[in-house]
Motif scaffolding. Structure first.
Motif, PDB file in Angstrom:
ATOM      1  N   TYR A   5       1.618  -1.832  -8.674  1.00 40.30           N
ATOM      2  CA  TYR A   5       1.873  -2.710  -7.545  1.00 40.30           C
ATOM      3  C   TYR A   5       3.213  -2.425  -6.881  1.00 40.30           C
ATOM      4  CZ  TYR A   5      -2.208  -5.151  -9.162  1.00 40.30           C
ATOM      5  OH  TYR A   5      -3.483  -5.445  -9.534  1.00 40.30           O
ATOM      6  N   ALA A   6       3.958  -1.452  -7.367  1.00 46.76           N
ATOM      7  CA  ALA A   6       5.262  -1.104  -6.794  1.00 46.76           C
ATOM      8  C   ALA A   6       5.071  -0.192  -5.589  1.00 46.76           C
ATOM      9  CB  ALA A   6       6.151  -0.466  -7.841  1.00 46.76           C
ATOM     10  N   THR A   7       4.315  -0.682  -4.624  1.00 45.94           N
ATOM     11  CA  THR A   7       4.041   0.067  -3.408  1.00 45.94           C
ATOM     12  C   THR A   7       4.560  -0.720  -2.211  1.00 45.94           C
ATOM     13  OG1 THR A   7       1.883  -0.968  -3.113  1.00 45.94           O
ATOM     14  CG2 THR A   7       1.950   1.096  -4.389  1.00 45.94           C
ATOM     15  N   CYS A   8       4.620  -0.075  -1.081  1.00 46.59           N
ATOM     16  CA  CYS A   8       5.087  -0.738   0.135  1.00 46.59           C
ATOM     17  C   CYS A   8       4.312  -2.030   0.400  1.00 46.59           C
ATOM     18  CB  CYS A   8       4.951   0.199   1.333  1.00 46.59           C
ATOM     19  SG  CYS A   8       6.095   1.592   1.281  1.00 46.59           S
ATOM     20  N   LEU A   9       3.024  -2.000   0.186  1.00 43.63           N
ATOM     21  CA  LEU A   9       2.195  -3.166   0.453  1.00 43.63           C
ATOM     22  C   LEU A   9       2.680  -4.397  -0.311  1.00 43.63           C
ATOM     23  CD1 LEU A   9      -0.269  -4.218   1.965  1.00 43.63           C
ATOM     24  CD2 LEU A   9      -1.645  -3.570  -0.017  1.00 43.63           C
ATOM     25  N   HIS A  10       3.290  -4.216  -1.453  1.00 37.51           N
ATOM     26  CA  HIS A  10       3.746  -5.320  -2.289  1.00 37.51           C
ATOM     27  C   HIS A  10       5.267  -5.502  -2.256  1.00 37.51           C
ATOM     28  CE1 HIS A  10      -0.120  -3.930  -4.006  1.00 37.51           C
ATOM     29  NE2 HIS A  10      -0.369  -5.222  -3.895  1.00 37.51           N
ATOM     30  N   ARG A  12       8.995  -6.543  -0.548  1.00 33.36           N
ATOM     31  CA  ARG A  12       9.560  -7.579   0.327  1.00 33.36           C
ATOM     32  C   ARG A  12      10.080  -7.025   1.649  1.00 33.36           C
ATOM     33  NH1 ARG A  12      15.417  -8.290  -0.147  1.00 33.36           N
ATOM     34  NH2 ARG A  12      15.108 -10.371   0.624  1.00 33.36           N
ATOM     35  N   HIS A  13      10.311  -5.736   1.741  1.00 32.76           N
ATOM     36  CA  HIS A  13      10.836  -5.111   2.964  1.00 32.76           C
ATOM     37  C   HIS A  13       9.737  -4.674   3.929  1.00 32.76           C
ATOM     38  CE1 HIS A  13      14.683  -5.044   0.965  1.00 32.76           C
ATOM     39  NE2 HIS A  13      14.171  -4.330  -0.022  1.00 32.76           N
ATOM     40  N   PHE A  14       8.487  -4.782   3.522  1.00 25.85           N
ATOM     41  CA  PHE A  14       7.368  -4.224   4.272  1.00 25.85           C
ATOM     42  C   PHE A  14       6.692  -5.284   5.144  1.00 25.85           C
ATOM     43  CE2 PHE A  14       2.947  -2.494   4.436  1.00 25.85           C
ATOM     44  CZ  PHE A  14       3.230  -1.268   4.985  1.00 25.85           C
ATOM     45  N   ARG A  15       6.469  -4.940   6.395  1.00 26.01           N
ATOM     46  CA  ARG A  15       5.767  -5.829   7.322  1.00 26.01           C
ATOM     47  C   ARG A  15       4.618  -5.048   7.950  1.00 26.01           C
ATOM     48  NH1 ARG A  15       8.859  -8.172   4.865  1.00 26.01           N
ATOM     49  NH2 ARG A  15      10.356  -9.760   5.467  1.00 26.01           N
ATOM     50  N   ASN A  16       3.424  -5.629   7.894  1.00 27.00           N
ATOM     51  CA  ASN A  16       2.281  -4.922   8.467  1.00 27.00           C
ATOM     52  C   ASN A  16       1.307  -5.822   9.218  1.00 27.00           C
ATOM     53  OD1 ASN A  16       1.111  -6.209   6.294  1.00 27.00           O
ATOM     54  ND2 ASN A  16      -0.100  -4.452   5.651  1.00 27.00           N
ATOM     55  N   SER A  17       1.719  -7.031   9.560  1.00 24.36           N
ATOM     56  CA  SER A  17       0.807  -7.886  10.325  1.00 24.36           C
ATOM     57  C   SER A  17       0.645  -7.317  11.734  1.00 24.36           C
ATOM     58  CB  SER A  17       1.320  -9.322  10.390  1.00 24.36           C
ATOM     59  OG  SER A  17       2.374  -9.432  11.316  1.00 24.36           O
ATOM     60  N   PRO A  18      -0.568  -7.386  12.286  1.00 22.23           N
ATOM     61  CA  PRO A  18      -0.781  -6.871  13.640  1.00 22.23           C
ATOM     62  C   PRO A  18       0.162  -7.488  14.666  1.00 22.23           C
ATOM     63  CG  PRO A  18      -2.870  -7.261  12.581  1.00 22.23           C
ATOM     64  CD  PRO A  18      -1.818  -7.826  11.659  1.00 22.23           C
ATOM     65  N   ALA A  54       0.960   2.066   3.453  1.00 22.13           N
ATOM     66  CA  ALA A  54       1.054   0.935   2.528  1.00 22.13           C
ATOM     67  C   ALA A  54       1.046   1.365   1.068  1.00 22.13           C
ATOM     68  CB  ALA A  54      -0.092  -0.037   2.788  1.00 22.13           C
ATOM     69  N   TYR A  55       0.454   2.501   0.768  1.00 22.68           N
ATOM     70  CA  TYR A  55       0.350   2.955  -0.622  1.00 22.68           C
ATOM     71  C   TYR A  55       1.598   3.711  -1.097  1.00 22.68           C
ATOM     72  CZ  TYR A  55      -0.946   7.319   1.687  1.00 22.68           C
ATOM     73  OH  TYR A  55      -0.966   8.422   2.501  1.00 22.68           O
ATOM     74  N   TYR A  56       2.541   3.973  -0.206  1.00 30.40           N
ATOM     75  CA  TYR A  56       3.751   4.700  -0.552  1.00 30.40           C
ATOM     76  C   TYR A  56       4.645   3.835  -1.443  1.00 30.40           C
ATOM     77  CZ  TYR A  56       7.796   7.746   0.057  1.00 30.40           C
ATOM     78  OH  TYR A  56       8.854   8.575  -0.168  1.00 30.40           O
ATOM     79  N   SER A  57       5.535   4.455  -2.170  1.00 23.62           N
ATOM     80  CA  SER A  57       6.501   3.753  -3.003  1.00 23.62           C
ATOM     81  C   SER A  57       7.814   4.518  -2.947  1.00 23.62           C
ATOM     82  CB  SER A  57       5.994   3.682  -4.442  1.00 23.62           C
ATOM     83  OG  SER A  57       6.895   2.955  -5.231  1.00 23.62           O
ATOM     84  N   CYS A  58       8.932   3.780  -3.078  1.00 26.03           N
ATOM     85  CA  CYS A  58      10.227   4.444  -3.073  1.00 26.03           C
ATOM     86  C   CYS A  58      11.223   3.672  -3.927  1.00 26.03           C
ATOM     87  CB  CYS A  58      10.750   4.632  -1.650  1.00 26.03           C
ATOM     88  SG  CYS A  58      11.438   3.136  -0.906  1.00 26.03           S
ATOM     89  N   GLU A  59      12.417   4.198  -4.022  1.00 28.00           N
ATOM     90  CA  GLU A  59      13.462   3.602  -4.852  1.00 28.00           C
ATOM     91  C   GLU A  59      13.979   2.272  -4.301  1.00 28.00           C
ATOM     92  OE1 GLU A  59      15.183   5.968  -1.682  1.00 28.00           O
ATOM     93  OE2 GLU A  59      13.741   6.535  -3.221  1.00 28.00           O
TER      94      GLU A  59
END
Length: 69
Positions: A5-10, A12-18, A54-59
């Motif tokens: 679950y440590a992906t962009c989709l999950h 706190r910095h990620f926003r993807n609402s239309p 959304a599936y990407y992950s980073c530090e």
């Protein structure tokens, strides 16, 4: 074991609402809207200031306060 679950989709910095994406990228409505299926769950990383899959992950990952429904 890596947290699946440590992906962009999950994160706190990620926003993807239309609505957020259409406001952030004026003119996106011209490209068939932020609701387009080709966009999938991709969105904007507010920490790194990039459009990201959304599936990407980073530090910079930090778990969102609320898990996705």
């Amino acid at each position: 074991m890596t947290n699946p679950y440590a992906t962009c989709l999950h994160c706190r910095h990620f926003r993807n609402s239309p609505a957020f994406l259409e406001k952030t990228f004026p003119g996106l409505k011209v490209m068939s809207s932020g609701m387009a299926s080709v966009r999938a769950d991709d969105g904007l990383c507010l920490k790194r200031d990039i459009y990201q899959a959304a599936y990407y992950s980073c530090e910079a990952f930090e778990a969102a306060a609320e898990p996705p429904s």
